[in-house]
Design a protein around this motif. Structure first.
Motif, PDB file in Angstrom:
ATOM      1  N   ASP A  20       0.298  -7.629  -2.754  1.00 29.90           N
ATOM      2  CA  ASP A  20       1.156  -6.303  -2.545  1.00 29.90           C
ATOM      3  C   ASP A  20       1.482  -5.472  -3.715  1.00 29.90           C
ATOM      4  O   ASP A  20       1.899  -4.350  -3.272  1.00 29.90           O
ATOM      5  CB  ASP A  20       2.370  -6.937  -1.768  1.00 29.90           C
ATOM      6  CG  ASP A  20       3.196  -7.793  -2.616  1.00 29.90           C
ATOM      7  OD1 ASP A  20       2.810  -7.592  -3.932  1.00 29.90           O
ATOM      8  OD2 ASP A  20       4.184  -8.484  -2.319  1.00 29.90           O
ATOM      9  N   ASN A  21       0.604  -5.688  -4.622  1.00 30.17           N
ATOM     10  CA  ASN A  21       1.058  -4.824  -5.755  1.00 30.17           C
ATOM     11  C   ASN A  21       0.109  -3.389  -5.375  1.00 30.17           C
ATOM     12  O   ASN A  21      -0.744  -3.337  -5.277  1.00 30.17           O
ATOM     13  CB  ASN A  21       0.219  -5.525  -7.196  1.00 30.17           C
ATOM     14  CG  ASN A  21       0.458  -4.463  -8.323  1.00 30.17           C
ATOM     15  OD1 ASN A  21       0.224  -3.241  -8.207  1.00 30.17           O
ATOM     16  ND2 ASN A  21       1.135  -4.947  -9.556  1.00 30.17           N
ATOM     17  N   PRO A  22       1.103  -2.402  -5.425  1.00 37.04           N
ATOM     18  CA  PRO A  22       0.348  -0.960  -4.961  1.00 37.04           C
ATOM     19  C   PRO A  22      -0.511  -0.439  -5.823  1.00 37.04           C
ATOM     20  O   PRO A  22      -1.493   0.121  -5.408  1.00 37.04           O
ATOM     21  CB  PRO A  22       1.717  -0.011  -4.906  1.00 37.04           C
ATOM     22  CG  PRO A  22       2.791  -0.703  -5.629  1.00 37.04           C
ATOM     23  CD  PRO A  22       2.625  -2.260  -5.698  1.00 37.04           C
ATOM     24  N   LYS A  23      -0.260  -0.738  -7.324  1.00 36.42           N
ATOM     25  CA  LYS A  23      -1.430  -0.251  -8.188  1.00 36.42           C
ATOM     26  C   LYS A  23      -2.576  -0.939  -7.996  1.00 36.42           C
ATOM     27  O   LYS A  23      -3.791  -0.442  -7.956  1.00 36.42           O
ATOM     28  CB  LYS A  23      -1.093  -0.400  -9.775  1.00 36.42           C
ATOM     29  CG  LYS A  23       0.436   0.492  -9.981  1.00 36.42           C
ATOM     30  CD  LYS A  23       0.171   0.938 -11.596  1.00 36.42           C
ATOM     31  CE  LYS A  23       1.078   1.928 -11.807  1.00 36.42           C
ATOM     32  NZ  LYS A  23       1.486   2.862 -11.075  1.00 36.42           N
ATOM     33  N   GLN A  24      -2.686  -2.391  -7.901  1.00 35.72           N
ATOM     34  CA  GLN A  24      -3.930  -2.813  -7.703  1.00 35.72           C
ATOM     35  C   GLN A  24      -4.497  -2.571  -6.130  1.00 35.72           C
ATOM     36  O   GLN A  24      -5.701  -2.553  -6.156  1.00 35.72           O
ATOM     37  CB  GLN A  24      -3.524  -4.410  -7.447  1.00 35.72           C
ATOM     38  CG  GLN A  24      -4.483  -5.573  -7.656  1.00 35.72           C
ATOM     39  CD  GLN A  24      -4.107  -6.774  -7.498  1.00 35.72           C
ATOM     40  OE1 GLN A  24      -3.085  -7.295  -7.526  1.00 35.72           O
ATOM     41  NE2 GLN A  24      -5.051  -7.590  -7.557  1.00 35.72           N
ATOM     42  N   GLN A  25      -3.619  -2.150  -5.196  1.00 39.46           N
ATOM     43  CA  GLN A  25      -4.069  -1.927  -3.900  1.00 39.46           C
ATOM     44  C   GLN A  25      -4.971  -0.547  -4.071  1.00 39.46           C
ATOM     45  O   GLN A  25      -6.032  -0.192  -3.539  1.00 39.46           O
ATOM     46  CB  GLN A  25      -3.085  -1.818  -2.845  1.00 39.46           C
ATOM     47  CG  GLN A  25      -2.644  -3.015  -2.365  1.00 39.46           C
ATOM     48  CD  GLN A  25      -1.487  -2.941  -1.450  1.00 39.46           C
ATOM     49  OE1 GLN A  25      -0.606  -2.036  -1.295  1.00 39.46           O
ATOM     50  NE2 GLN A  25      -1.156  -4.065  -0.791  1.00 39.46           N
ATOM     51  N   GLU A  26      -4.338   0.394  -4.766  1.00 36.78           N
ATOM     52  CA  GLU A  26      -4.967   1.716  -5.052  1.00 36.78           C
ATOM     53  C   GLU A  26      -6.101   1.592  -5.795  1.00 36.78           C
ATOM     54  O   GLU A  26      -7.336   2.401  -5.571  1.00 36.78           O
ATOM     55  CB  GLU A  26      -3.767   2.586  -5.946  1.00 36.78           C
ATOM     56  CG  GLU A  26      -2.895   3.244  -5.131  1.00 36.78           C
ATOM     57  CD  GLU A  26      -2.007   4.190  -6.116  1.00 36.78           C
ATOM     58  OE1 GLU A  26      -2.692   5.125  -6.767  1.00 36.78           O
ATOM     59  OE2 GLU A  26      -0.801   4.346  -5.867  1.00 36.78           O
ATOM     60  N   GLY A  27      -6.167   0.676  -6.761  1.00 29.40           N
ATOM     61  CA  GLY A  27      -7.500   0.354  -7.438  1.00 29.40           C
ATOM     62  C   GLY A  27      -8.682   0.105  -6.404  1.00 29.40           C
ATOM     63  O   GLY A  27      -9.737   0.275  -6.809  1.00 29.40           O
TER      64      GLY A  27
END
Length: 139
Positions: A20-27
């Protein structure tokens, strides 16, 4: 440069998102766009399988409080990225077990999810797709 053979066979790929980490999801979404840019959307069959905490990618921040997720990452910016990928033929599959377990109503709480996007089990779907020749990527 030797890039030619990337374009000769249609690539079948499944991207797995269960965090659920948004930065990881954006990546992860950026990885998918880079993949499309490299190979061409007409040469790709990409599915994104979301289960567990990964559903936060599609969760409307306003719906967060009534679910058992810790993040609702589907803000306007994320929605635009998701729509941009869908416009290029990317399919997003959502785990039914997670919907039930995390108290999520796909129609009210998730961004742009229809009944046809829901799979019985995210992990089972990953196994099925791999058995059908989809390459597995967990960004």
């Amino acid at each position: 440069f030797g890039f030619a053979n990337a374009q000769t066979v249609k690539q079948k790929v499944v991207y797995h998102i269960n965090y659920d980490n948004p930065k990881q999801q954006e990546g992860a979404l950026r990885n998918i766009q880079n993949h499309i840019n490299a190979v061409g959307k007409e040469n790709l069959d990409i599915k994104v399988v979301l289960h567990g905490n990964g559903l936060s990618l599609l969760l409307d921040p306003e719906s967060l409080a009534k679910t058992k997720l810790k993040f609702g990452n589907a803000n306007e910016q994320m929605q635009a990225k998701i729509s941009g990928l869908k416009d290029q033929g990317i399919k997003f599959n959502v785990c039914a077990n997670t919907l039930k377990g995390k108290n999520i109503n796909f129609e009210d709480d998730l961004y742009d999810v229809t009944e046809g996007d829901i799979v019985t089990s995210g992990v089972a779907e990953l196994a099925v797709l791999q058995s059908q020749g989809y390459a597995y990527i967990k960004p």
